[in-house]
Enzyme design. Structure first.
Site, PDB file in Angstrom:
ATOM      1  N   GLY A   1      -7.350   3.834  10.988  1.00 58.29           N
ATOM      2  CA  GLY A   1      -7.803   2.474  10.710  1.00 58.29           C
ATOM      3  C   GLY A   1      -7.982   2.141   9.248  1.00 58.29           C
ATOM      4  N   THR A   2      -7.350   2.905   8.356  1.00 55.91           N
ATOM      5  CA  THR A   2      -7.529   2.625   6.925  1.00 55.91           C
ATOM      6  C   THR A   2      -6.969   1.250   6.542  1.00 55.91           C
ATOM      7  OG1 THR A   2      -5.511   3.915   6.552  1.00 55.91           O
ATOM      8  CG2 THR A   2      -7.607   5.012   6.117  1.00 55.91           C
TER       9      THR A   2
ATOM     10  N   THR B   1      -8.134   9.342   8.737  1.00 58.39           N
ATOM     11  CA  THR B   1      -7.619   8.099   8.140  1.00 58.39           C
ATOM     12  C   THR B   1      -7.316   7.043   9.197  1.00 58.39           C
ATOM     13  OG1 THR B   1      -5.374   9.027   8.216  1.00 58.39           O
ATOM     14  CG2 THR B   1      -6.622   9.299   6.155  1.00 58.39           C
TER      15      THR B   1
ATOM     16  N   CYS C   1      -6.554  -1.455   8.482  1.00 54.53           N
ATOM     17  CA  CYS C   1      -7.422  -2.490   9.048  1.00 54.53           C
ATOM     18  C   CYS C   1      -8.710  -2.614   8.246  1.00 54.53           C
ATOM     19  CB  CYS C   1      -7.731  -2.148  10.498  1.00 54.53           C
ATOM     20  SG  CYS C   1      -8.878  -3.295  11.297  1.00 54.53           S
TER      21      CYS C   1
ATOM     22  N   LYS D   1       0.833  -1.198   0.000  1.00 55.58           N
ATOM     23  CA  LYS D   1       0.000   0.000   0.000  1.00 55.58           C
ATOM     24  C   LYS D   1       0.870   1.252   0.000  1.00 55.58           C
ATOM     25  CE  LYS D   1      -1.713  -1.504   3.758  1.00 55.58           C
ATOM     26  NZ  LYS D   1      -2.468  -1.734   5.019  1.00 55.58           N
TER      27      LYS D   1
END
Length: 234
Positions: free
Chosen positions: A175-176, A173, A178, A141
């Site tokens: 917990g993006t 943003t 997860c 990512k």
């Protein structure tokens, strides 16, 4: 369904404390769910130490009929360490070989391969190196890299594909990573191919970021109910 690996004291500003779940109690949580309800996919996130990694690996290996998305959570968005130094080898050697896909962000991929990543070419090479460590597939990512276009790179079955989208300028943003991994696991559980599960999950994540409720003074949470909201609106 969730097996809790640790309690965290945190808010949108940072992580202020972590208490890990004892390994055998973690095992009991997992078995209670699997023995009664079962599952169509696994997703792991913050695991903390090597003992908990070993427990998760043993339980997944014993139930190895469904997809497993490994999100190698190592560092919180505010910089707090969420994976012990002595647990990286356990994650690579014990858990990674069981995963359908591993989803590291740039700092996590750098820690796995031991070198800097500064552009998309480095992301592709990092993905290849993570595969060489034993991963079946890797989604690197790119959100930590600069630029107005955000790129994620999927390497699976020898095929490399870049997914791109305009960057959303927002502080919300939390917990993006997860959220993306959980969404991928959900779509794999529904029978989607890995490539399509990644595409669907990225679209869901984008909508959840765009409709974030705006809570907190730091990195606020996403709107995880965005799909439900759209259905309710007709």
């Amino acid at each position: 369904m969730t097996a809790i690996t640790a309690l965290t004291a945190q808010n949108t500003v940072g992580v202020f404390g972590v208490v890990e779940t004892p390994p055998e109690f973690l095992r009991t949580q997992i078995r209670c769910v699997l023995d009664d309800i079962g599952t169509d996919a696994f997703k792991s996130g913050m695991l903390g130490g090597a003992d908990n990694i070993a427990v998760v690996a043993e339980e997944i290996a014993a139930y190895r009929t469904v997809p497993f998305v490994l999100d190698p959570v190592m560092i919180a968005k505010g910089g707090a360490a969420l994976l012990h130094d002595n647990a990286v080898d356990a994650l690579i050697g014990v858990l990674m070989p069981l995963a359908t896909v591993i989803t590291p962000n740039i700092p996590e991929a750098e820690r796995l391969i031991g070198r800097r990543i500064v552009d998309e070419r480095d992301m592709v090479e990092a993905g290849r190196q993570v595969c060489a460590l034993g991963a079946s597939a890797v989604l690197v990512k790119g959100g930590h890299l600069p630029g107005t276009i955000l790129t994620d790179v999927l390497i699976a079955d020898g095929v490399e594909e870049a997914f791109t989208a305009p960057r959303i300028e927002t502080r919300h943003t939390h917990g993006t990573g997860c959220t993306l991994a959980s969404a991928i696991a959900t779509r794999l559980a529904q029978g989607r191919s890995l490539r399509d599960a990644v595409a669907d999950a990225r679209a869901y994540l984008r909508a959840a970021i765009e409709s974030a409720p705006g809570y907190g003074a730091g990195a606020g949470p996403l709107n995880h109910g965005v799909a439900i909201t759209e259905i309710a609106r007709g």
